[in-house]
Design a protein around this motif. Structure first.
Motif, short mmCIF file in Angstrom:
data_model
loop_
_atom_site.label_atom_id
_atom_site.label_comp_id
_atom_site.label_asym_id
_atom_site.label_seq_id
_atom_site.Cartn_x
_atom_site.Cartn_y
_atom_site.Cartn_z
N GLY A 1 -83.95 98.55 88.41
CA GLY A 1 -84.96 97.91 89.25
C GLY A 1 -85.11 96.42 89.06
N GLN A 2 -84.28 95.81 88.25
CA GLN A 2 -84.39 94.37 88.02
C GLN A 2 -84.13 93.57 89.28
OE1 GLN A 2 -85.54 93.00 85.09
NE2 GLN A 2 -85.94 95.16 84.76
N CYS A 3 -83.28 94.06 90.14
CA CYS A 3 -82.98 93.36 91.39
C CYS A 3 -84.21 93.32 92.30
CB CYS A 3 -81.81 94.01 92.12
SG CYS A 3 -82.03 95.77 92.46
N VAL A 4 -84.95 94.40 92.34
CA VAL A 4 -86.15 94.46 93.17
C VAL A 4 -87.21 93.51 92.64
CG1 VAL A 4 -87.97 95.96 94.08
CG2 VAL A 4 -85.65 96.85 93.82
N VAL A 5 -87.35 93.44 91.33
CA VAL A 5 -88.30 92.51 90.73
C VAL A 5 -87.92 91.07 91.05
CG1 VAL A 5 -89.21 91.65 88.54
CG2 VAL A 5 -88.92 94.10 88.88
N LEU B 1 -79.59 97.79 99.67
CA LEU B 1 -79.52 96.41 100.14
C LEU B 1 -80.25 96.30 101.47
CD1 LEU B 1 -78.37 93.58 99.63
CD2 LEU B 1 -76.28 94.32 100.79
N LEU B 2 -81.34 95.54 101.48
CA LEU B 2 -82.14 95.37 102.69
C LEU B 2 -81.59 94.27 103.59
CD1 LEU B 2 -85.71 95.50 101.11
CD2 LEU B 2 -84.44 97.37 102.22
N ALA C 1 -85.85 89.94 93.61
CA ALA C 1 -85.71 89.60 95.03
C ALA C 1 -86.08 90.80 95.90
CB ALA C 1 -84.29 89.14 95.32
N ALA C 2 -87.35 91.08 95.99
CA ALA C 2 -87.83 92.26 96.73
C ALA C 2 -87.55 92.19 98.22
CB ALA C 2 -89.32 92.46 96.48
N GLU C 3 -87.32 90.99 98.74
CA GLU C 3 -87.02 90.84 100.16
C GLU C 3 -85.59 91.29 100.48
OE1 GLU C 3 -87.50 88.09 98.20
OE2 GLU C 3 -89.67 87.91 98.38
N VAL C 4 -84.76 91.35 99.46
CA VAL C 4 -83.33 91.64 99.66
C VAL C 4 -82.95 93.02 99.12
CG1 VAL C 4 -80.98 90.83 99.16
CG2 VAL C 4 -82.81 89.18 99.59
N PHE C 5 -83.61 93.46 98.07
CA PHE C 5 -83.25 94.72 97.42
C PHE C 5 -84.42 95.69 97.39
CE2 PHE C 5 -80.86 91.29 95.35
CZ PHE C 5 -79.56 91.69 95.61
N ASP C 6 -84.09 96.98 97.43
CA ASP C 6 -85.07 98.05 97.24
C ASP C 6 -84.36 99.15 96.47
OD1 ASP C 6 -87.39 99.51 97.37
OD2 ASP C 6 -87.40 99.73 99.54
N GLN C 7 -85.07 100.23 96.20
CA GLN C 7 -84.48 101.36 95.49
C GLN C 7 -84.75 102.65 96.26
OE1 GLN C 7 -86.56 100.17 91.70
NE2 GLN C 7 -84.68 101.02 90.84
N ASP D 1 -83.30 83.51 94.16
CA ASP D 1 -83.77 84.82 93.72
C ASP D 1 -82.63 85.85 93.72
OD1 ASP D 1 -86.32 83.81 93.43
OD2 ASP D 1 -87.05 84.62 95.33
N VAL D 2 -81.78 85.80 94.73
CA VAL D 2 -80.66 86.73 94.81
C VAL D 2 -79.67 86.48 93.67
CG1 VAL D 2 -78.70 87.49 96.20
CG2 VAL D 2 -80.92 87.09 97.28
N ARG D 3 -79.39 85.22 93.40
CA ARG D 3 -78.49 84.89 92.29
C ARG D 3 -79.08 85.35 90.96
NH1 ARG D 3 -74.41 81.98 94.33
NH2 ARG D 3 -74.83 80.72 96.17
N HIS D 4 -80.38 85.18 90.80
CA HIS D 4 -81.04 85.65 89.58
C HIS D 4 -80.92 87.17 89.46
CE1 HIS D 4 -83.85 85.82 86.27
NE2 HIS D 4 -84.57 86.70 86.94
N ALA D 5 -81.10 87.88 90.58
CA ALA D 5 -80.97 89.34 90.57
C ALA D 5 -79.58 89.76 90.10
CB ALA D 5 -81.26 89.91 91.96
N ALA D 6 -78.56 89.05 90.56
CA ALA D 6 -77.18 89.37 90.16
C ALA D 6 -76.97 89.16 88.67
CB ALA D 6 -76.19 88.54 90.96
N VAL D 7 -77.59 88.11 88.14
CA VAL D 7 -77.45 87.79 86.72
C VAL D 7 -78.16 88.82 85.83
CG1 VAL D 7 -78.09 86.12 84.93
CG2 VAL D 7 -77.08 85.33 87.07
N VAL D 8 -79.34 89.26 86.25
CA VAL D 8 -80.12 90.18 85.40
C VAL D 8 -79.75 91.65 85.59
CG1 VAL D 8 -82.05 88.59 85.19
CG2 VAL D 8 -82.09 90.33 87.00
#
Length: 64
Positions: free
Chosen positions: A14-18, A35-36, A20-26, A47-54
């Motif tokens: 769920g780190q991606c949702v945290v 992928l939204l 970049a919630a506009e781009v990812f969901d579960q 935010d999307v780049r951060h999601a990829a890193v985490v």
């Protein structure tokens, strides 16, 4: 920016949702990433780049 996810690698953290919630969901049934928006606007790029890193499973890939 184009976002690609690998649902087979996803561990449902769920780190991606945290990040970049506009781009990812579960998915409700198992928490796997959904992928939204595969082509998010520039103002969401950081935010999307951060999601990829985490992402602990490295299931998010970004093409510029």
């Amino acid at each position: 920016m184009k976002v690609i996810i690998d649902q087979d690698k996803c561990v449902a953290s769920g780190q991606c949702v945290v990040a970049a919630a506009e781009v990812f969901d579960q998915r409700d049934e198992d928490g796997i990433v959904v992928l939204l928006n595969p082509d998010p606007p520039a103002d969401q790029a950081a935010d999307v780049r951060h999601a990829a890193v985490v992402c602990p499973a490295l299931a998010i890939h970004i093409e510029d």
